[in-house]
Design a protein around this motif. Structure first.
Motif, short mmCIF file in Angstrom:
data_model
loop_
_atom_site.label_atom_id
_atom_site.label_comp_id
_atom_site.label_asym_id
_atom_site.label_seq_id
_atom_site.Cartn_x
_atom_site.Cartn_y
_atom_site.Cartn_z
N GLY A 255 68.50 34.83 27.86
CA GLY A 255 67.21 34.20 28.18
C GLY A 255 66.63 34.70 29.49
O GLY A 255 67.17 35.61 30.13
N ASP A 256 65.50 34.10 29.88
CA ASP A 256 64.82 34.45 31.14
C ASP A 256 64.60 33.20 31.95
O ASP A 256 64.39 32.12 31.39
N ILE A 257 64.60 33.37 33.25
CA ILE A 257 64.30 32.24 34.13
C ILE A 257 63.32 32.72 35.19
O ILE A 257 63.37 33.89 35.60
N GLY A 258 62.41 31.84 35.59
CA GLY A 258 61.44 32.26 36.60
C GLY A 258 60.73 31.06 37.18
O GLY A 258 61.09 29.91 36.87
N TYR A 259 59.73 31.32 38.01
CA TYR A 259 59.00 30.20 38.59
C TYR A 259 57.70 30.71 39.17
O TYR A 259 57.52 31.92 39.38
N SER A 260 56.78 29.77 39.39
CA SER A 260 55.62 30.11 40.21
C SER A 260 55.50 28.98 41.22
O SER A 260 55.85 27.83 40.92
N SER A 261 55.06 29.31 42.40
CA SER A 261 55.08 28.30 43.45
C SER A 261 54.00 28.57 44.47
O SER A 261 53.64 29.73 44.70
N ALA A 262 53.48 27.55 45.06
CA ALA A 262 52.52 27.71 46.15
C ALA A 262 52.98 26.82 47.29
O ALA A 262 53.26 25.63 47.09
N HIS A 263 53.08 27.44 48.45
CA HIS A 263 53.59 26.74 49.63
C HIS A 263 52.77 25.47 49.89
O HIS A 263 51.54 25.52 49.98
N GLY A 264 53.45 24.34 49.95
CA GLY A 264 52.78 23.07 50.25
C GLY A 264 52.16 22.41 49.03
O GLY A 264 51.67 21.28 49.12
N LYS A 265 52.16 23.08 47.89
CA LYS A 265 51.50 22.51 46.70
C LYS A 265 52.48 22.14 45.60
O LYS A 265 52.24 21.23 44.81
N GLY A 266 53.59 22.86 45.53
CA GLY A 266 54.57 22.56 44.49
C GLY A 266 55.00 23.79 43.73
O GLY A 266 54.54 24.90 44.02
N SER A 267 55.89 23.58 42.78
CA SER A 267 56.46 24.71 42.03
C SER A 267 56.60 24.36 40.56
O SER A 267 56.73 23.19 40.20
N ILE A 268 56.57 25.42 39.73
CA ILE A 268 56.95 25.24 38.32
C ILE A 268 58.11 26.18 38.07
O ILE A 268 57.97 27.40 38.22
N PHE A 269 59.27 25.62 37.74
CA PHE A 269 60.43 26.44 37.35
C PHE A 269 60.54 26.39 35.83
O PHE A 269 60.31 25.34 35.22
N TYR A 270 60.85 27.52 35.20
CA TYR A 270 60.95 27.54 33.74
C TYR A 270 62.06 28.47 33.29
O TYR A 270 62.46 29.39 34.02
N PHE A 271 62.58 28.19 32.11
CA PHE A 271 63.49 29.16 31.48
C PHE A 271 63.19 29.18 30.00
O PHE A 271 62.62 28.23 29.45
N SER A 272 63.55 30.28 29.36
CA SER A 272 63.38 30.32 27.91
C SER A 272 64.61 30.96 27.28
O SER A 272 65.27 31.80 27.91
N LEU A 273 64.92 30.51 26.07
CA LEU A 273 66.09 31.03 25.35
C LEU A 273 65.64 31.48 23.97
O LEU A 273 64.66 30.95 23.44
N PRO A 274 66.37 32.44 23.38
CA PRO A 274 65.99 32.87 22.03
C PRO A 274 66.15 31.70 21.04
O PRO A 274 67.11 30.93 21.14
N SER A 275 65.17 31.56 20.13
CA SER A 275 65.27 30.49 19.10
C SER A 275 66.43 30.82 18.15
O SER A 275 66.72 31.99 17.90
N TYR A 276 67.00 29.77 17.62
CA TYR A 276 68.16 29.96 16.71
C TYR A 276 67.69 29.89 15.27
O TYR A 276 66.96 28.97 14.89
#
Ligand code: ADP
Length: 482
Positions: free
Chosen positions: A461-482
């Motif tokens: 799978g993959d893991i990543g995030y987007s974030s802005a200082h002082g505003k917050g973050s979104i962390f995400y991951f995805s896995l292959p469907s079964y």
């Protein structure tokens, strides 16, 4: 007659000597400063041909500014009075170009001691000056580089003369830990411990092909650890003609061995600590049950002990898992799992253990993955607890589960401190915590995200995030469907 022959002979010899001094303009003037003789060097330095300059005033060779200040006659006056005049100033060539020159003026006297004129010896020193400036610049740069390095590093010019070297270089590779390596030839000071022939030919290849970006390996025979390969990184610091380059020596074997040793140590130590911690935790829980009658302060203290023991237990488990991953010993127990159910299970227990934040699931698309439930559960827990932990002034966390035929992804959004761009590269590294977070008193060890990334990647799978200082973050991951 005989004297005349000798006079002529010595004149011829002195003319020959004078003309052979190619870099020096040597000429004579009469008492007024009109040019009477002119050497070949003078033609080369000042561009005037003998025939065109003889009889002309020496003033021609001075800049208009100096002429206005009467420098030419002042100089001759000083020479006459004091026996010589020495100075460095701009002079003019034919055509008007200026150059920086050093000059000596001497008065000439005949046999009766009558003043008959002056001799001037002049040298164009612009190039010498420039070379000196270059040299100063180079050595200042080399000094700065050496001061900022602790690794073995030597800085050389194209003749392999040492411009500077770090003390670790001198300590490791020079015979007598040379303290005065500067100015010496590299191969006059380095020890036989290095494969000198190999190094010499690799440097040669680097210099000839200008391949300052290509690293090479060189054998090094260490008295204690035997022969091993060192990585040598050449870097160009100055362009030709003043080529200056550095060679940095890196001991890869050392690093790899050290990392492996560290991993084994962490793994063994964590394993050994895990058991006593579980035992302490069990006893603390017994104590808590039996303390119903105790004073509040005692209950509170025991509560704190339990909390800290749980933290320690989590840290030890994370350490164990990271070393298992890096040593390839983590075994995944994969099965088909519904990510929606897993996320729901975990958020439900989160709601019970904390009240500061509402955990809101905004989107729930059913998706099944083939994964290790405990490990992926650990990743979700880590992302959720980070979202809560790093948004102390917010009161909600959003969760989304999205699925299509190929992938199932989970994203967790907080409205907290965020991560500045400059710090973003650190957070997936082992023990990576951002500087700004370290300054807060929010607890953490910088292991959770490192571990999460390794686990997600082990699952394809993959893991990543987007974030802005002082505003917050979104962390995400995805896995292959079964
Ligand atoms: P820990 O939280 O124990 O320090 P992690 O590996 O989970 O370890 O996180 C590493 C670092 O990434 C944290 O120390 C913090 O600096 C940053 N970080 C992680 N999650 C967030 C988040 N949601 N908001 C802001 N910073 C975060």
């Amino acid at each position: 007659m005989k004297d005349g022959i000798n006079d002529n002979l010595s004149r011829e010899i002195s003319d020959l000597v004078i003309d052979s001094l190619a870099d020096y303009a040597i000429f004579t003037t009469d008492e007024e400063g009109n040019i009477t003789t002119w050497s070949s060097g003078a033609e080369r330095v000042l561009y005037y041909k003998r025939e065109e300059i003889l009889g002309k005033s020496v003033d021609l060779l001075y800049t208009p500014e100096d002429r206005a200040l009467l420098v030419p006659s002042i100089e001759l006056g000083v020479a006459l009075r004091e026996g010589k005049a020495i100075d460095e100033r701009f002079h003019r060539k034919k055509g008007g170009d200026k150059f920086w020159a050093s000059g000596f003026v001497f008065p000439m006297f005949d046999k009766e001691n009558q003043h008959i004129g002056f001799t001037k010896i002049m040298r164009n020193i612009s190039e010498i000056e420039q070379a000196e400036i270059n040299l100063k610049e180079e050595s200042a740069l080399a000094q700065t580089i050496v001061q900022s390095y602790s690794e073995p590093l030597v800085i050389l010019n194209s003749n392999l003369k040492v411009i500077n070297a770090t003390s670790s270089f001198l300590k490791l590779f020079t015979r007598d830990k040379a303290t005065t390596a500067i100015g010496k030839q590299l191969f006059d000071i380095i020890d036989a411990g290095l494969n000198v022939a190999q190094l010499r030919s690799l440097i040669d290849v680097t210099l000839k092909s200008h391949a300052f970006h290509s690293n090479f390996d060189v054998e090094f025979n260490h008295p204690q650890t035997g022969t091993r390969l060192l990585k040598v990184k050449p870097r160009r610091l100055y362009q030709p003609p003043n080529l200056m380059f550095s060679l940095e020596f890196e001991d890869w074997a050392d690093n790899i061995a050290l990392n492996e040793e560290r991993d084994v140590f962490i793994s063994v130590a964590s394993h050994e600590i895990k058991t006593p911690i579980s035992v302490i935790k069990a006893y603390v829980q017994i104590l808590q049950r039996e303390l119903t009658e105790a004073k509040p302060i005692v209950k509170k203290a025991v509560g704190r002990i339990e909390e800290q023991i749980s933290n320690m237990g989590a840290l030890i488990s994370a350490l164990l898992d990271t070393t298992r991953i890096t040593t390839g010993n983590l075994v995944l127990n994969q099965e088909a799992i519904n990510l929606c159910s897993l996320v729901n299970e975990i958020t439900a227990s989160f709601r019970m253990t904390q009240s500061s934040h509402k955990i809101i699931i905004n989107k729930e698309e059913n998706g099944v993955v083939y994964a290790d439930k405990v490990q992926i559960g650990g990743v979700i827990t880590n992302l959720l607890s980070n979202a809560v932990k790093y948004s102390p002034n917010a009161d909600r966390v959003f969760v989304n589960i999205e699925a299509d035929d190929n992938r199932v992804s989970v994203s967790i959004q907080d409205f907290g401190l965020g991560i500045s761009k400059s710090e973003q590269h650190q957070i997936f590294q082992r023990f990576g915590r951002t500087k700004s977070i370290k300054k807060t008193n929010i607890p953490g060890h910088g292991l959770g995200l490192h571990l999460s990334k390794e686990i997600i990647e082990l699952h394809g799978g993959d893991i990543g995030y987007s974030s802005a200082h002082g505003k917050g973050s979104i962390f995400y991951f995805s896995l292959p469907s079964y």
